[in-house]
Enzyme design. Sequence first.
Site, PDB file in Angstrom:
ATOM      1  N   LYS A 108       0.794  -1.118  -0.014  1.00  0.00           N
ATOM      2  CA  LYS A 108       0.131  -0.024  -0.086  1.00  0.00           C
ATOM      3  C   LYS A 108       0.982   1.221   0.180  1.00  0.00           C
ATOM      4  CE  LYS A 108      -4.428   0.480   2.155  1.00  0.00           C
ATOM      5  NZ  LYS A 108      -5.062   0.258   3.729  1.00  0.00           N
TER       6      LYS A 108
HETATM    7  O1  G3P Z   1      -7.656   1.083   5.512  1.00  0.00           O
HETATM    8  C1  G3P Z   1      -8.090   2.544   5.098  1.00  0.00           C
HETATM    9  C2  G3P Z   1      -9.416   2.777   5.502  1.00  0.00           C
HETATM   10  O2  G3P Z   1     -10.339   1.757   5.402  1.00  0.00           O
HETATM   11  C3  G3P Z   1      -9.513   3.625   6.643  1.00  0.00           C
HETATM   12  O3  G3P Z   1     -10.655   3.863   7.339  1.00  0.00           O
HETATM   13  O4  G3P Z   1     -12.294   4.414   9.052  1.00  0.00           O
HETATM   14  O5  G3P Z   1      -9.842   5.168   9.052  1.00  0.00           O
HETATM   15  O6  G3P Z   1     -11.420   6.154   7.640  1.00  0.00           O
HETATM   16  P1  G3P Z   1     -11.172   5.012   8.477  1.00  0.00           P
END
Ligand code: G3P
Length: 220
Positions: free
Chosen positions: A83
């Site tokens: 990533k």
């Molecule tokens: O992994 C990336 C993403 O899904 C992060 O989500 O909840 O931290 O905005 P969030």
Amino acid sequence: MKFFVDTADVAEIKELAATGLVDGVTTNPSLVAKTGRDFFEVLREICDIVDGPISAEVAATDYDTMLAEGRALSKLADHIAVKVPLTPDGLKACKALTSEGIMVNVTLCFSAAQAILAAKAGASFVSPFVGRIDDVGSDGMALIADIVEIYAGYLDFETEILVASVRHPMHVVDAAKMGADIVTIPPGVLRAMFNHPLTDKGLAAFLADWKKTGQSILDR
Ligand code: G3P
């Protein structure tokens, strides 16, 4: 449509993978920090549980170090997807790692213009963060609709749309309606997708009526 789980919690991944519904896993530095565990150890365990793409994020921001970190992470298993952030250096690293046969997930995508760049860089996955867009008063799913439409017009774009930052089951439903390739779902949201009060009520009524028949399906 593929389901990834968005967590670095190995116990959660094990439990959800047992449903047979999990096609991959996404982690990020915040999710890894939450476990308090060694990153490589966690990744090795996840790779043993799920054989689909496992996203592991680089920590560097410059091209050379991102490349070195990406190569180190990819050595863990063939199904690691490195990533990288959606920055000029990140996309340069994406192109280089992709040319070495390594899957790359370009993360922190917040605009259609950025998603076009990720596809041009040959990313295996682009991760638009729908929840974080909603959080600032904009429409996260509108971005997904735009990317689906744009990518559909170019057969040479092989990047899969990985809907990220999912907050509730309706994000998953809307992503499915739009034809997004993948949704990465936090464990709590995936569990919530199973629930409906009419399922619980209906099951309770069926069980009560079945009891009245005095029969058993297995005692035959
Ligand atoms: O992994 C990336 C993403 O899904 C992060 O989500 O909840 O931290 O905005 P969030």
